[in-house]
Design a protein around this motif. Structure first.
Motif, PDB file in Angstrom:
ATOM      1  N   SER A  77      49.591  62.756  59.788  1.00 24.63           N
ATOM      2  CA  SER A  77      51.134  61.949  59.681  1.00 24.63           C
ATOM      3  C   SER A  77      52.879  62.720  59.315  1.00 24.63           C
ATOM      4  N   ALA A  78      52.698  64.134  59.241  1.00 20.14           N
ATOM      5  CA  ALA A  78      53.940  65.042  58.779  1.00 20.14           C
ATOM      6  C   ALA A  78      54.762  64.691  59.930  1.00 20.14           C
ATOM      7  N   PRO A 111      38.229  64.635  52.140  1.00 19.63           N
ATOM      8  CA  PRO A 111      37.631  65.646  51.505  1.00 19.63           C
ATOM      9  C   PRO A 111      36.966  66.716  52.491  1.00 19.63           C
ATOM     10  N   GLY A 112      36.839  67.785  51.953  1.00 15.58           N
ATOM     11  CA  GLY A 112      36.764  69.255  53.194  1.00 15.58           C
ATOM     12  C   GLY A 112      37.557  69.719  53.704  1.00 15.58           C
ATOM     13  N   ILE A 113      39.055  69.169  54.012  1.00 14.78           N
ATOM     14  CA  ILE A 113      39.586  70.061  54.979  1.00 14.78           C
ATOM     15  C   ILE A 113      41.050  70.598  53.492  1.00 14.78           C
ATOM     16  N   ASP A 114      40.176  71.524  54.119  1.00 21.90           N
ATOM     17  CA  ASP A 114      41.848  72.432  52.986  1.00 21.90           C
ATOM     18  C   ASP A 114      43.205  71.781  52.670  1.00 21.90           C
ATOM     19  N   LEU A 115      44.265  72.069  51.932  1.00 23.93           N
ATOM     20  CA  LEU A 115      45.108  71.977  51.379  1.00 23.93           C
ATOM     21  C   LEU A 115      46.043  72.754  52.383  1.00 23.93           C
ATOM     22  N   ASP A 116      47.648  71.845  52.815  1.00 24.56           N
ATOM     23  CA  ASP A 116      48.415  72.640  53.968  1.00 24.56           C
ATOM     24  C   ASP A 116      49.719  71.484  53.441  1.00 24.56           C
ATOM     25  N   SER A 117      50.226  72.740  52.766  1.00 20.78           N
ATOM     26  CA  SER A 117      51.418  71.372  52.142  1.00 20.78           C
ATOM     27  C   SER A 117      52.527  71.224  52.992  1.00 20.78           C
ATOM     28  N   LYS A 118      52.366  71.976  54.056  1.00 23.33           N
ATOM     29  CA  LYS A 118      53.558  71.119  55.274  1.00 23.33           C
ATOM     30  C   LYS A 118      53.297  70.138  55.909  1.00 23.33           C
ATOM     31  N   LEU A 202      52.736  64.304  89.673  1.00 19.98           N
ATOM     32  CA  LEU A 202      53.839  64.615  89.685  1.00 19.98           C
ATOM     33  C   LEU A 202      52.885  65.521  88.005  1.00 19.98           C
ATOM     34  N   LEU A 203      53.673  66.789  87.790  1.00 22.99           N
ATOM     35  CA  LEU A 203      53.448  67.272  86.838  1.00 22.99           C
ATOM     36  C   LEU A 203      54.663  68.093  86.104  1.00 22.99           C
ATOM     37  N   TRP A 204      54.117  68.100  84.460  1.00 22.89           N
ATOM     38  CA  TRP A 204      55.623  68.236  83.838  1.00 22.89           C
ATOM     39  C   TRP A 204      54.311  69.934  82.792  1.00 22.89           C
ATOM     40  N   GLN A 205      55.456  70.304  81.909  1.00 24.04           N
ATOM     41  CA  GLN A 205      54.488  70.775  80.776  1.00 24.04           C
ATOM     42  C   GLN A 205      56.111  71.227  79.766  1.00 24.04           C
ATOM     43  N   GLY A 206      55.622  70.733  78.770  1.00 26.92           N
ATOM     44  CA  GLY A 206      56.665  70.247  77.334  1.00 26.92           C
ATOM     45  C   GLY A 206      56.410  70.718  76.235  1.00 26.92           C
ATOM     46  N   CYS A 207      57.024  71.274  75.046  1.00 24.89           N
ATOM     47  CA  CYS A 207      56.658  71.654  73.515  1.00 24.89           C
ATOM     48  C   CYS A 207      57.385  71.007  72.613  1.00 24.89           C
ATOM     49  N   PHE A 208      56.546  70.375  71.321  1.00 27.24           N
ATOM     50  CA  PHE A 208      57.296  68.877  70.545  1.00 27.24           C
ATOM     51  C   PHE A 208      58.318  70.322  69.993  1.00 27.24           C
ATOM     52  N   GLU A 209      59.097  69.774  69.134  1.00 23.72           N
ATOM     53  CA  GLU A 209      60.272  70.815  68.284  1.00 23.72           C
ATOM     54  C   GLU A 209      60.076  70.956  67.332  1.00 23.72           C
ATOM     55  N   HIS A 210      59.285  69.708  66.867  1.00 28.47           N
ATOM     56  CA  HIS A 210      58.785  70.028  65.051  1.00 28.47           C
ATOM     57  C   HIS A 210      58.120  71.020  65.058  1.00 28.47           C
ATOM     58  N   THR A 211      57.752  71.402  63.653  1.00 25.33           N
ATOM     59  CA  THR A 211      57.337  72.886  63.321  1.00 25.33           C
ATOM     60  C   THR A 211      55.870  72.444  62.519  1.00 25.33           C
ATOM     61  N   TYR A 212      55.127  71.293  63.081  1.00 21.38           N
ATOM     62  CA  TYR A 212      54.197  71.272  62.437  1.00 21.38           C
ATOM     63  C   TYR A 212      52.884  71.324  62.738  1.00 21.38           C
ATOM     64  N   TYR A 213      51.785  71.023  62.350  1.00 22.65           N
ATOM     65  CA  TYR A 213      50.395  71.367  63.384  1.00 22.65           C
ATOM     66  C   TYR A 213      50.421  71.169  64.490  1.00 22.65           C
ATOM     67  N   GLY A 214      49.734  72.094  65.539  1.00 24.12           N
ATOM     68  CA  GLY A 214      49.637  71.839  66.995  1.00 24.12           C
ATOM     69  C   GLY A 214      51.466  72.011  67.558  1.00 24.12           C
ATOM     70  N   SER A 215      52.140  72.319  67.034  1.00 19.91           N
ATOM     71  CA  SER A 215      54.009  72.162  67.640  1.00 19.91           C
ATOM     72  C   SER A 215      53.641  74.440  68.478  1.00 19.91           C
ATOM     73  N   ASP A 216      52.224  74.641  68.196  1.00 23.39           N
ATOM     74  CA  ASP A 216      52.080  75.908  69.014  1.00 23.39           C
ATOM     75  C   ASP A 216      51.825  75.940  70.395  1.00 23.39           C
ATOM     76  N   LEU A 217      50.928  74.995  70.340  1.00 23.11           N
ATOM     77  CA  LEU A 217      50.202  74.268  72.144  1.00 23.11           C
ATOM     78  C   LEU A 217      51.274  73.529  72.669  1.00 23.11           C
ATOM     79  N   PRO A 218      51.267  73.577  74.191  1.00 25.44           N
ATOM     80  CA  PRO A 218      52.069  72.739  75.161  1.00 25.44           C
ATOM     81  C   PRO A 218      51.406  71.596  75.506  1.00 25.44           C
ATOM     82  N   ALA A 219      52.240  70.956  75.687  1.00 23.06           N
ATOM     83  CA  ALA A 219      52.143  69.501  76.099  1.00 23.06           C
ATOM     84  C   ALA A 219      51.819  69.497  78.025  1.00 23.06           C
ATOM     85  N   VAL A 220      51.661  68.110  77.934  1.00 18.56           N
ATOM     86  CA  VAL A 220      51.416  68.201  79.793  1.00 18.56           C
ATOM     87  C   VAL A 220      51.511  66.423  79.869  1.00 18.56           C
TER      88      VAL A 220
END
Length: 388
Positions: A77-78, A111-118, A202-220
């Protein structure tokens, strides 16, 4: 007051303070004139101690909350802007102890997931079949974020063919129908029935501006006209038993936990169908099935001219065993949005479908993920159209 015995520490501190005050009273000799006046105005010192102790007891004593961490379902939810969420806003009873993830977002991972402070995590349920107090708030935030991403033009860059189509003065596609929903509840403007442009996707690609988990991956983002009523398409997508009708790679989808199933009456999640699902697909070439555990929140648009389905990956600690053993592969839906918009009153057997897909696939390089994302978005609309 937390989960690790802090309530017991607070209780002992309360007892210590009470004992200290009592000792002072016992050691007090004949009260002075000033103390007699204070006793008359505010009560005897002993009564004052009793009142203070009662108030302290109310402050520090919390009712234990039934929350099974290992059996709950967790969602990231970050990116939803809930880090400053007041835990009291989600509490059913002020006397409940405040538990991280259960009452408010927390970096504390499942439980079972590594801690990420962000990162921030919320528990959607108590591990015993009931929704958590924070769940309605975070799902509302997810729905708002999903709707915004589907209708925000500045986020998206059209693919070459889509760009050409939208810029053509002869095109029946209008920019107004692409991005905005009409507040008057009327339907979207789409190409005439039976025309060649009606068949376009019709198709578009874009990126989310946040820097959290998955922001490095494009959205469609994908959009197309579907030849069935909006409500019929909505019912099809929400019904887990019908997935194989439009997805020939599906091995099935199961509703693991239904949090709400009522589109007519207000509940904790509004008028909606809200549930946690688990599905498996068998893509070509891949030897093992790909498993997805996902939250779905489906409801009618506030304008009354269509429906929205929003989804996001859920982590269940109980499932980590089969994943770590290599029995299944996993993909994560970072954000999935489907807007189903009615056309107009005289054309009820068509609707406009707008999809946003932001997915973290399994063991796929970034450049390949981009191509797969566009192809999958286009294929999904083709598959739905094949049912019409």
């Amino acid at each position: 007051i937390g989960e690790n015995g802090d309530d017991e520490i607070s209780k002992r501190s309360n007892e210590t303070m009470s004992d200290t005050l009592t000792t002072k009273v016992q050691n007090t000799n004949t009260p002075s004139k000033h103390e007699k006046h204070r006793s008359t105005s505010f009560g005897s010192p002993k009564r004052i101690i009793e009142k203070v102790s009662e108030k302290l007891e109310k402050v520090v004593t919390r009712r234990k909350v039934h929350f099974v961490r290992s059996g709950s379902s967790y969602m990231r939810s970050a990116d939803l802007g809930m880090s400053d969420c007041n835990p009291h806003h989600s509490m059913h009873n002020d006397q409940d102890e405040i538990v991280s993830n259960y009452h408010h977002p927390s970096p504390n991972p499942p439980p079972g997931i590594d801690l990420d402070s962000k990162e921030q995590w919320v528990a959607l349920d108590d591990g015993a079949g009931s929704h958590s107090p924070i769940a309605p708030l975070v799902i509302q935030a997810l729905a708002e974020s999903g709707y915004k991403s589907a209708t925000e033009p500045n986020m998206w860059v059209p693919e070459k063919k889509t760009d050409k189509l939208l810029k053509s003065s002869l095109s029946a596609w209008k920019s107004s129908c692409v991005w905005t929903q009409k507040a008057d509840g009327k339907g979207a403007t789409v190409p005439p029935k039976g025309s060649e442009e009606e068949k376009e996707i019709l198709l578009w690609q874009g990126c989310f501006e946040h820097t959290y988990y998955g922001s490095d991956l494009p959205a469609v983002r994908a959009m197309g006209v579907i030849g069935m009523p909006a409500k019929s398409l909505f019912d099809l997508l929400v019904d887990s038993s019908r997935v194989k009708e439009y997805n020939n790679l599906s091995l099935g989808r199961e509703d693991v936990l239904v949090l709400q199933d009522n589109m007519e009456e207000d509940g904790p999640f509004g008028k909606s169908i809200t549930k946690i699902m688990q599905s498996q697909n068998k893509p070509p070439i891949v030897r093992k099935p790909v498993q997805l555990t996902t939250l779905m929140h489906a409801k009618e648009l506030s304008t009354g001219n269509g429906y929205m389905v929003v989804s996001r990956a859920v982590t269940k600690p109980d499932d980590l065993g089969s994943i770590s053993n290599g029995d299944v592969l996993t993909s994560e839906i970072l954000l999935g949005v489907t807007l189903i918009v009615k056309v107009d009153e005289e054309d009820e057997d068509r609707c406009l479908m707008i999809n946003v897909n932001h997915v973290r696939p399994t063991m796929v390089p970034l450049m390949v993920a981009k191509r797969i994302g566009l192809a999958a978005a286009q294929s999904f609309i083709h598959d739905i159209r094949s049912l019409c």
